[in-house]
Every structure is written in C-alpha cells, then in structure tokens.
Write an enzyme that holds these catalytic residues in place. Structure first.
Site, PDB file in Angstrom:
ATOM      1  N   HIS A  30      -5.298  -3.448   5.828  1.00  0.00           N
ATOM      2  CA  HIS A  30      -4.928  -3.763   4.444  1.00  0.00           C
ATOM      3  C   HIS A  30      -6.124  -4.301   3.653  1.00  0.00           C
ATOM      4  O   HIS A  30      -6.129  -5.448   3.226  1.00  0.00           O
ATOM      5  CB  HIS A  30      -3.767  -4.767   4.418  1.00  0.00           C
ATOM      6  CG  HIS A  30      -3.425  -5.228   3.027  1.00  0.00           C
ATOM      7  ND1 HIS A  30      -2.892  -4.388   2.071  1.00  0.00           N
ATOM      8  CD2 HIS A  30      -3.594  -6.421   2.415  1.00  0.00           C
ATOM      9  CE1 HIS A  30      -2.734  -5.056   0.944  1.00  0.00           C
ATOM     10  NE2 HIS A  30      -3.157  -6.300   1.114  1.00  0.00           N
ATOM     11  N   ASP A  66       0.841  -1.208   0.000  1.00  0.00           N
ATOM     12  CA  ASP A  66       0.000   0.000   0.000  1.00  0.00           C
ATOM     13  C   ASP A  66       0.873   1.253   0.000  1.00  0.00           C
ATOM     14  O   ASP A  66       0.553   2.249  -0.651  1.00  0.00           O
ATOM     15  CB  ASP A  66      -0.933  -0.010   1.223  1.00  0.00           C
ATOM     16  CG  ASP A  66      -1.801  -1.261   1.251  1.00  0.00           C
ATOM     17  OD1 ASP A  66      -2.253  -1.675   0.172  1.00  0.00           O
ATOM     18  OD2 ASP A  66      -1.993  -1.834   2.331  1.00  0.00           O
TER      19      ASP A  66
HETATM   20  P1  NAI Z   1      -0.990 -18.246  -5.513  1.00  0.00           P
HETATM   21  O1  NAI Z   1      -2.232 -19.044  -5.572  1.00  0.00           O
HETATM   22  O2  NAI Z   1      -0.284 -17.943  -6.779  1.00  0.00           O
HETATM   23  O3  NAI Z   1       0.051 -18.936  -4.526  1.00  0.00           O
HETATM   24  C1  NAI Z   1      -0.307 -19.408  -3.275  1.00  0.00           C
HETATM   25  C2  NAI Z   1       0.583 -20.572  -2.940  1.00  0.00           C
HETATM   26  O4  NAI Z   1       0.228 -21.041  -1.633  1.00  0.00           O
HETATM   27  C3  NAI Z   1       0.424 -21.766  -3.908  1.00  0.00           C
HETATM   28  O5  NAI Z   1       1.690 -22.151  -4.409  1.00  0.00           O
HETATM   29  C4  NAI Z   1      -0.186 -22.847  -3.040  1.00  0.00           C
HETATM   30  O6  NAI Z   1       0.230 -24.162  -3.395  1.00  0.00           O
HETATM   31  C5  NAI Z   1       0.345 -22.449  -1.672  1.00  0.00           C
HETATM   32  N1  NAI Z   1      -0.393 -23.043  -0.550  1.00  0.00           N
HETATM   33  C6  NAI Z   1      -1.711 -23.270  -0.430  1.00  0.00           C
HETATM   34  N2  NAI Z   1      -1.978 -23.862   0.753  1.00  0.00           N
HETATM   35  C7  NAI Z   1      -0.788 -24.007   1.380  1.00  0.00           C
HETATM   36  C8  NAI Z   1      -0.385 -24.549   2.625  1.00  0.00           C
HETATM   37  N3  NAI Z   1      -1.271 -25.085   3.479  1.00  0.00           N
HETATM   38  N4  NAI Z   1       0.927 -24.527   2.936  1.00  0.00           N
HETATM   39  C9  NAI Z   1       1.831 -23.991   2.089  1.00  0.00           C
HETATM   40  N5  NAI Z   1       1.513 -23.470   0.904  1.00  0.00           N
HETATM   41  C10 NAI Z   1       0.220 -23.481   0.551  1.00  0.00           C
HETATM   42  O7  NAI Z   1      -1.352 -16.865  -4.731  1.00  0.00           O
HETATM   43  P2  NAI Z   1      -0.495 -15.525  -4.665  1.00  0.00           P
HETATM   44  O8  NAI Z   1      -0.860 -14.649  -5.794  1.00  0.00           O
HETATM   45  O9  NAI Z   1       0.924 -15.880  -4.446  1.00  0.00           O
HETATM   46  O10 NAI Z   1      -1.106 -14.859  -3.327  1.00  0.00           O
HETATM   47  C11 NAI Z   1      -0.907 -15.448  -2.070  1.00  0.00           C
HETATM   48  C12 NAI Z   1      -1.659 -14.682  -0.998  1.00  0.00           C
HETATM   49  O11 NAI Z   1      -1.112 -13.359  -0.842  1.00  0.00           O
HETATM   50  C13 NAI Z   1      -3.135 -14.466  -1.306  1.00  0.00           C
HETATM   51  O12 NAI Z   1      -3.903 -14.703  -0.139  1.00  0.00           O
HETATM   52  C14 NAI Z   1      -3.213 -13.010  -1.704  1.00  0.00           C
HETATM   53  O13 NAI Z   1      -4.489 -12.455  -1.473  1.00  0.00           O
HETATM   54  C15 NAI Z   1      -2.176 -12.419  -0.795  1.00  0.00           C
HETATM   55  N6  NAI Z   1      -1.696 -11.089  -1.197  1.00  0.00           N
HETATM   56  C16 NAI Z   1      -1.345 -10.215  -0.188  1.00  0.00           C
HETATM   57  C17 NAI Z   1      -0.919  -8.949  -0.467  1.00  0.00           C
HETATM   58  C18 NAI Z   1      -0.551  -8.018   0.643  1.00  0.00           C
HETATM   59  O14 NAI Z   1      -0.341  -6.832   0.371  1.00  0.00           O
HETATM   60  N7  NAI Z   1      -0.389  -8.474   1.879  1.00  0.00           N
HETATM   61  C19 NAI Z   1      -0.829  -8.465  -1.872  1.00  0.00           C
HETATM   62  C20 NAI Z   1      -1.133  -9.473  -2.844  1.00  0.00           C
HETATM   63  C21 NAI Z   1      -1.581 -10.724  -2.504  1.00  0.00           C
END
Ligand code: NAI
Length: 332
Positions: A178, A149
């Site tokens: 957030h 952000d």
């Molecule tokens: P993605 O779906 O590409 O990757 C998520 C990964 O987590 C996958 O590789 C999946 O296999 C893994 N995963 C699922 N369950 C798991 C478990 N129990 N143990 C270990 N790994 C596990 O998603 P992406 O794009 O990487 O986003 C991840 C998270 O980050 C989402 O919840 C998203 O909303 C959040 N996010 C947070 C932001 C922030 O500013 N804090 C900004 C953008 C995204």
C-alpha cells in the site's frame, strides 16, 4: 454480540468511520479511543438511534477501551502533507503503532486487528513483531487495510466505461502493498472494459491507482490525506469481515495485507514465487477464524505488465517490511 474498538477515533478517518460503524447492522458495541476528544465524538454518536452502543475513552483508558473487543481498527497516527511519501510518516507512526500493539497484546490478545495507519507496509510488520514477542500473534487475525486502492481502481476503471451506469468490477484486484510502486492494480481481469483502453491510457490508469492518494493530499493542500473515501473503504472491509466471521455461507474474498504464515493455505505457494516476501496483499478468503486461505489463482491471471509491476513491488515491499521488523527488534 460483537464489540469493535476504533483506536484514533477522533481523527479525519476515525470520525466518519465511527459514524459508519454506528450504523452497522452487525455490531452491538463501539469503543472509541483517542489521545484527544474521543468522549466528545462518542457522546455525539450516542445520540443516533441505532442499536450500536457507543462509549468513548481518554488517553489513559486504553485497557478499558480494549476490554472484551472482538475487532480493533486502527487509524491512529499522522497523515501525509504535500510532498511526503507514506514512508516519511514512519518516524512518528511507528512509535504510535508499537504502543497500541502493546495495548492489544495486553488487553485484547484474541481480537482481529485491522491496521489503517501508514505506512501500512511497515506498520503491519511492527504490529506482528510486538504480538509475536508477547506470544499472542495469530496470523489469521492481523490485516493491513488496502481496500482504498481497490475502491479507487474500480472508480477510475469505470471512467473508461461508456455504458453510463456504474459497474462493480468485482473481478479486479489490487495486490502487493500500500504505497506507490508497491500497489499493483490487476485490471486485465476486467477484460471487456480493459481491452478497449489504449496502451498509453492503461499506463496512466495504473499510475493513477498507484498514486491516487497524492491527488487527495494535493487537493487538501496540507490539511491531510484521504479520510472520507478511506472511512468508506474500511467500513466495507469490516462489514465483509464481520459477515465472514459470523459464518456467512457466501464466499467472502477481499484483498488485504497479511503475514504469509505457512499454516495458511496458499502461503507456501506465494513463497515459492517470492521466496523473500513475508507480508503481501492478495485476495484472501475470509472465514470464521479470520484469514482462511489465499486465493493464489490471481498470480496465474496476471498479464505481462502486471507481472512486471509485481516484481518491482515486491522488491520495495521487502525493504518496507524489514524497516518495520527492525524497528521493533532494535528498540528493546
Ligand atoms: P488524523 O491526524 O486526522 O487523525 C489521527 C488521529 O490519531 C488523531 O485524532 C490523533 O489524536 C490520533 N492519535 C495519535 N496518536 C495516538 C495514539 N497513540 N493513540 C490513539 N490515537 C492517537 O489522521 P487521519 O487522516 O485520520 O489518518 C490516520 C492515518 O491513516 C494516517 O497514518 C494516514 O496516513 C493513514 N491512512 C491510511 C490509508 C490506507 O489506505 N490504509 C488511507 C488514508 C490514510
């Protein structure tokens, strides 16, 4: 020797973040864990000739992945699709975060924990509840990552600069939480640039920071949310935190979402203003122990509109926090 574990290392954020961390001059070991593909990602990265040693771990190897880690970074969980709010992710991500928090409580109870998984306003409270239940919660060591952000605010504010070159805007902050209305950009502190912006453009700028994530979700058209800008944001936060825990003499202040424990200098002052809020993102002074103190001076610097936005934010934040806390309380 500093070892960091990425939980969710094979995902859209996990992979570029792991690549950046492989280049970190402050790390010695990188432990990559995911329920799929982590060994492949680790093998790929291990061919890069930097000092950081990389190891991948499969689904049933969480204990090994977390062994002896100093920091744990968590981008595990599903991202948004068009039309979804961050709160819509709660159903699936709450369970993932609870499982990973149990793992951290068992195998890395002293590590600094950085939660990226959304909804951050609820996943950080879930993490805290699990660690508290297990008797290992340290309020100085749990962070919700809200850096993106701030990165967006700096970038978008720069769009109003006529100087041509990119400005750093160190003096601005993004506080609150957030998600949407809980994100409160404090841009008035960059008074030289901000005073030049017309009122209607200011409103649009604030809205763009609050809902900037939607732009990415829409443009990716169902394939996910911000990953590359998020990986960058997490990396710069981690580098700053490492600098602080390694005893840098420079002051390190970063906006991050923490639990307002009374033992932290500044927490009781925040609670005097917002008696009901337990977690909030504010400028935090980082040090060897993690959170050193809260820079509450920001609360006196807000202009009238920012004050109004923060009051709106806190109301929604409290609901999000309670949702996370109740999830753990009602599930055992
Ligand atoms: P993605 O779906 O590409 O990757 C998520 C990964 O987590 C996958 O590789 C999946 O296999 C893994 N995963 C699922 N369950 C798991 C478990 N129990 N143990 C270990 N790994 C596990 O998603 P992406 O794009 O990487 O986003 C991840 C998270 O980050 C989402 O919840 C998203 O909303 C959040 N996010 C947070 C932001 C922030 O500013 N804090 C900004 C953008 C995204």
């Amino acid at each position: 020797m500093t070892k960091l574990a990425v939980l969710g290392a094979s995902g859209g954020i996990g992979q570029p973040l792991s690549l950046l961390l492989k280049l970190s001059p402050q790390l010695t070991e990188l432990s990559l864990y995911d329920i799929r593909l982590a060994k492949g990602v680790a093998t790929d990265l291990s061919h890069i000739n930097t000092n950081v040693k990389v190891q991948g771990y499969d689904k049933d190897e969480l204990a090994d992945a977390l062994k002896d880690t100093d920091l744990v970074v968590i981008p595990a969980g599903i991202p948004r699709k068009p039309g979804m709010t961050r709160d819509d992710l709660f159903k699936i991500n709450a369970g993932i975060i609870r499982t990973l928090a149990e793992g951290v409580a068992s195998y890395a109870p002293n590590a600094l924990v950085l939660v990226i998984s959304n909804p951050v306003n609820s996943t950080v409270p879930i993490f805290k509840e699990v660690l508290s239940k297990r008797g290992v919660f340290n309020p100085r060591k749990l962070f919700g990552i809200t850096t993106l952000d701030l990165v967006r605010a700096r970038t978008f504010l720069n769009g109003f600069e006529t100087s041509g070159s990119f400005q750093k805007f160190d003096e601005i902050h993004v506080i609150g939480g957030h998600s949407g209305n809980t994100i409160v950009p404090v841009l008035s502190t960059a008074s030289k640039t901000y005073s030049k912006i017309a009122a209607k453009d200011r409103d649009a700028l604030i809205h763009r920071v609050q809902f900037g994530g939607d732009e990415v979700v829409k443009a990716k058209d169902g394939a996910g949310s911000a990953t590359l800008s998020m990986a960058y944001s997490a990396y710069i936060f981690i580098e700053r935190l490492l600098k602080a825990i390694n005893g840098s003499s420079d002051e390190v202040i970063e906006d991050t979402f923490i639990y307002l424990d009374n033992s932290i200098l500044g927490a009781s002052e925040v609670r005097r203003v917002f008696p009901k809020v337990d977690f909030i993102s504010l400028p935090i002074k980082l040090g060897k122990r993690g959170v050193e103190s809260i820079d509450t001076s920001i609360l006196k610097k807000l202009d009238h509109n920012e004050e109004k936005l923060l009051n709106i934010a806190v109301k929604e934040l409290n609901i999000n926090i309670a949702k996370g806390v109740n999830f753990v309380k009602n599930s055992s």
